[in-house]
Write a protein that holds these residues in place. Structure first.
Motif: not given
Length: 237
Positions: A66-80
């Motif tokens: 399972e691949y889990n990516i954490e982060g604040n959903p700023v635009k660059s993160f959401m695009d990633l």
């Protein structure tokens, strides 16, 4: 059994401290899975001080669990995240200059924003989780965002447990009971370690997944990575 997702941010930090590619992040991710780890977690930040955005992309073909990516959903993160489409995205309200995550979401104040973000991820087949504390009102509001899961922010439990205060787990138990009743899956993470993971797991009903990085990597310096991964798996049974 509660799944173990290993956060490999600290491996990237060590690599970045010298430049080059030692230790090899992708090899470590492969090895962790071969050792029995049931997931890989990364938390790329905008300054890329540990996990780089390219690392997150490169791991897509390496993570077979399972691949889990954490982060604040700023635009660059959401695009990633929308480009990679991992198994799960964990939304964390960390500031750009935060050393580590230090607060859960205020799901009342940010409910509409979270609803929109979660809907977009879910429409792309990505399971969503919200990083959150133990306030029951915020847990009820989390359910209204449409999230699939919540991740309990466990720093306070870990700090109190180290002092011998086992009663500190009670708010987490109460939150988990409420989350279960609201149909939310339950993850947990932050400062969980070999010392406290078994007790925590035994007191959290239907704990689906824990994400552990800093403690696990630090413990591996003494005990070895393969050994430590299996020690966590044993405690989570």
């Amino acid at each position: 059994m509660t799944k173990l997702s290993v956060n490999i941010n600290k491996i990237a930090t060590l690599r970045n401290s010298r430049g080059g590619n030692v230790p090899n992040l992708l090899k470590v991710a492969r090895d962790i899975q071969e050792f029995g780890g049931e997931g890989i977690t990364v938390h790329p930040r905008p300054d890329e001080r540990h996990i780089k955005y390219q690392d997150a992309r490169d791991l897509k073909d390496v993570v077979i669990t399972e691949y889990n990516i954490e982060g604040n959903p700023v635009k660059s993160f959401m695009d990633l995240v929308l480009d990679i489409k991992p198994t799960q995205v964990t939304l964390v309200p960390d500031a750009v200059d935060a050393i580590t995550s230090n607060a859960g979401w205020d799901t009342i104040t940010h409910q509409k924003f979270l609803q929109e973000v979660i809907q977009e991820f879910q429409q792309n087949g990505i399971r969503t989780s919200i990083f959150i504390g133990t306030d029951l009102k915020l847990m009820e509001a989390a359910a209204k965002t449409g999230t699939d899961r919540i991740e309990l922010y466990t720093e306070h439990f870990a700090s109190e447990f180290e002092k011998g205060n086992k009663e500190a787990v009670k708010p987490y138990t109460d939150s988990a009971i409420l989350a279960n009743s609201l149909g939310l899956g339950i993850n947990a993470g932050h400062d969980l370690s070999l010392d406290n993971i078994k007790f925590f797991k035994e007191n959290i009903p239907n704990l689906a997944e824990v994400s552990i990085g800093h403690a696990l990597i630090a413990e591996s310096l003494y005990l070895g990575l393969e050994n430590v991964v299996n020690m966590y798996l044993h405690r989570l049974k």
